[in-house]
Enzyme design. Structure first.
Site, mmCIF file in Angstrom:
data_model
loop_
_atom_site.group_PDB
_atom_site.id
_atom_site.type_symbol
_atom_site.label_atom_id
_atom_site.label_comp_id
_atom_site.label_asym_id
_atom_site.label_seq_id
_atom_site.Cartn_x
_atom_site.Cartn_y
_atom_site.Cartn_z
ATOM 1 N N TYR A 86 0.822 -1.089 -0.019
ATOM 2 C CA TYR A 86 0.053 -0.027 0.096
ATOM 3 C C TYR A 86 0.750 1.316 0.019
ATOM 4 O O TYR A 86 1.708 1.327 0.646
ATOM 5 C CB TYR A 86 -0.851 -0.099 1.185
ATOM 6 C CG TYR A 86 -1.829 0.990 1.506
ATOM 7 C CD1 TYR A 86 -2.954 1.155 0.398
ATOM 8 C CD2 TYR A 86 -1.827 2.376 2.226
ATOM 9 C CE1 TYR A 86 -3.680 2.418 0.495
ATOM 10 C CE2 TYR A 86 -2.728 3.268 2.040
ATOM 11 C CZ TYR A 86 -3.498 3.387 1.404
ATOM 12 O OH TYR A 86 -4.374 4.329 1.153
ATOM 13 N N ASP A 129 9.334 4.006 0.014
ATOM 14 C CA ASP A 129 8.404 4.669 0.922
ATOM 15 C C ASP A 129 8.308 4.333 2.186
ATOM 16 O O ASP A 129 8.084 3.188 2.768
ATOM 17 C CB ASP A 129 6.933 4.207 0.131
ATOM 18 C CG ASP A 129 5.663 4.501 0.892
ATOM 19 O OD1 ASP A 129 5.846 5.425 1.753
ATOM 20 O OD2 ASP A 129 4.669 4.257 0.189
ATOM 21 N N LYS A 165 3.053 10.661 8.008
ATOM 22 C CA LYS A 165 2.657 10.019 9.623
ATOM 23 C C LYS A 165 3.482 10.938 10.728
ATOM 24 O O LYS A 165 3.101 12.021 11.032
ATOM 25 C CB LYS A 165 2.530 8.811 9.649
ATOM 26 C CG LYS A 165 1.878 8.043 8.480
ATOM 27 C CD LYS A 165 1.428 6.808 8.838
ATOM 28 C CE LYS A 165 0.681 5.872 7.557
ATOM 29 N NZ LYS A 165 -0.576 5.596 7.794
HETATM 30 N N1 PMP Z 1 2.465 4.699 2.008
HETATM 31 C C1 PMP Z 1 2.450 4.144 3.002
HETATM 32 C C2 PMP Z 1 3.633 2.923 3.034
HETATM 33 C C3 PMP Z 1 1.273 4.145 3.946
HETATM 34 O O1 PMP Z 1 1.309 3.256 4.919
HETATM 35 C C4 PMP Z 1 0.371 5.177 3.502
HETATM 36 C C5 PMP Z 1 -0.806 5.427 4.607
HETATM 37 N N2 PMP Z 1 -1.138 4.170 5.441
HETATM 38 C C6 PMP Z 1 0.162 5.850 2.650
HETATM 39 C C7 PMP Z 1 1.532 5.767 1.937
HETATM 40 C C8 PMP Z 1 -0.514 7.043 2.444
HETATM 41 O O2 PMP Z 1 -0.272 8.036 3.110
HETATM 42 P P1 PMP Z 1 -1.532 8.930 3.508
HETATM 43 O O3 PMP Z 1 -2.739 8.050 4.203
HETATM 44 O O4 PMP Z 1 -1.171 9.919 4.512
HETATM 45 O O5 PMP Z 1 -2.028 9.569 2.355
#
Ligand code: PMP
Length: 442
Positions: A145, A247, A274
């Site tokens: 994700y 990421d 985050k």
């Molecule tokens: N990349 C990863 C690895 C994530 O875990 C998340 C959110 N869980 C995102 C991108 C997307 O972040 P956001 O919810 O702040 O858009």
């Protein structure tokens, strides 16, 4: 309090919500039973719902709240900033301070750009790689994700029915109507399958702008990457002029220097989010100066224009700065210790009863799986309806015993927690195993 089903106030509020939201909520990730618990306040490691039930919070808004709720330095920084204005079209000095902190701490981050979410960070990192290489395709891990950018959503929801051959995974659509052209532009790799990654990245290398990977994908089971897998991905990418995007939106919280540093990944770009917002919305793209130059507008239109009404807004920046300054080596040592107490205790509770469950994770993160052997990738971590039901029962049991446990996502610990909080998690889990023996017996 201990023992809570959804209370009457939550139920009443949900009735109202259903009149204005498609399913009564404003994001698909909200857990409901069938109503969600409406939260009245969060303090430290605890959440209080509108019926005044108290929960130890293992969700932390999907791992964002590394200091728990209403962390005093964040509250103070925000209070000061709110009184001076919440957003301007001009920059503020504080954004430099947060960028400096990230450049000093996180290896290979030489320049930074702030945005508002992890989704946006991933979106701009992929675009930056395209602008830098002049290529459009992307490679990513099946099941991983990365937020809501179409190219990053490919194969997030792959299932045994459509994920295809292990040696050549299919690019699967995330939603009905997803453009076929997007599927054609994404090469899907398997986490920890070294040969597969080497072959696919070599074969498609000439047309790939980037390979994006989370060093420890939560949906891949939250298990560590094999060193040879990391080496194969980055070596093959480099040989073919493909940029490596790490990421770390979720996994930056694994150490003072982030996750890539722990697992030997040397990225060209890193996406963050985050924890760096201290509980407010944020995202960031960091990386090598040469690559980040695609954003440079000092000599006219840049290769990649990037704006955003609220990008680098002073609220997110000042909250993030306060949170990150307090994430020193001692804070990470505490988080590691709490993580150890939970993983070790849950592991012992499982082996003592010979239950067919397991726990994975690292640092302040963990996931419990309804299988005896830890999954090595998303295919092994995939749950059919029976095991999913068991996880839902586990989640419900935690809630009934005063612990908010994300049964289908990574659970996280915070610096606000104590050893007693970590031990409570282990105790409640043991209680579940004892009271639900018929559900987990192999
Ligand atoms: N990349 C990863 C690895 C994530 O875990 C998340 C959110 N869980 C995102 C991108 C997307 O972040 P956001 O919810 O702040 O858009």
């Amino acid at each position: 309090m201990v023992g809570s089903q959804v209370g009457q106030r939550s139920k009443d509020i949900f009735t109202r919500a259903r009149r204005v939201f498609p399913d009564g909520t404003s994001r698909v990730t909200v857990e409901r039973n069938p109503e969600p618990l409406y939260i009245e306040r969060g303090i430290g490691s605890y959440l209080f719902d509108v019926d005044d039930n108290r929960f130890l919070d293992l969700n932390g808004n999907f791992t964002a709240l590394i200091h728990g709720h209403a962390f005093v330095p964040v509250v103070e920084a925000l209070t000061r900033q709110v009184q001076r204005g919440t957003c301007f079209a001009n920059p503020t000095e504080s954004e430099i301070e947060l960028a400096e902190l990230l450049c000093h701490r996180i290896p290979h981050v030489e320049r930074v750009r702030f945005v508002n979410t992890g989704t946006e960070a991933v979106l701009f990192a992929i675009k930056a790689a395209r602008a830098f290489t002049g290529r459009s395709k992307v490679a990513k891990l099946e099941g991983a994700y990365h937020g809501a950018y179409d190219w990053a959503e490919v194969s997030v929801a792959a299932t045994p029915d459509n994920w295809g051959d292990a040696a050549a995974p299919s690019s699967t659509a995330f939603y009905r109507g997803m453009p076929a052209s997007v599927l054609d532009e994404v090469v899907v790799l398997r986490f920890n399958d070294t040969e597969n990654a080497r072959q696919l990245l070599s074969f498609h290398g000439h047309s790939l702008a980037a390979v994006i990977l989370d060093p420890m994908p939560s949906r891949g089971g939250l298990t560590a990457p094999k060193p040879e897998f990391i080496a194969a991905v980055q070596d093959t990418a480099r040989k073919n002029g493909v940029l490596v995007i790490a990421d770390e939106v979720l996994n930056l919280r694994q150490s003072f220097r982030g996750a890539s540093a722990l697992y030997g990944l040397v990225p060209d770009l890193i996406t963050m989010g985050k924890i760096i917002g201290g509980g407010l919305p944020i995202g960031a793209i960091g990386g090598r100066e040469e690559v980040m130059r695609v954003f440079d507008a000092s000599a006219g239109r840049p290769l990649l224009p990037q704006g955003g009404t609220f990008s680098a807004n002073p609220l997110s920046i000042t909250a993030g700065l306060a949170a990150m300054k307090h994430l020193d080596h001692a804070a990470f040592a505490k988080l590691d210790e709490l993580g150890h107490v939970v993983r070790d205790g849950v592991g012992r509770a499982i082996s003592k009863r010979r239950a067919s469950l397991c726990i994975t994770g690292a640092a302040s993160l963990f996931r419990i799986h309804p299988m005896a052997v830890a999954p090595k990738d998303n295919r092994e971590a995939y749950l059919s309806s029976g095991p999913s039901k068991l996880m839902k029962q586990l989640g419900d049991f935690f809630v009934e015993n005063g612990v908010m446990f994300p049964h289908a996502a990574a659970a996280s610990l915070s610096t606000a927690m104590t050893r007693a909080d970590a031990e409570l998690v282990v105790d409640v889990f043991g209680g579940f195993l004892d009271s639900h023996r018929e559900c987990w017996k192999a």
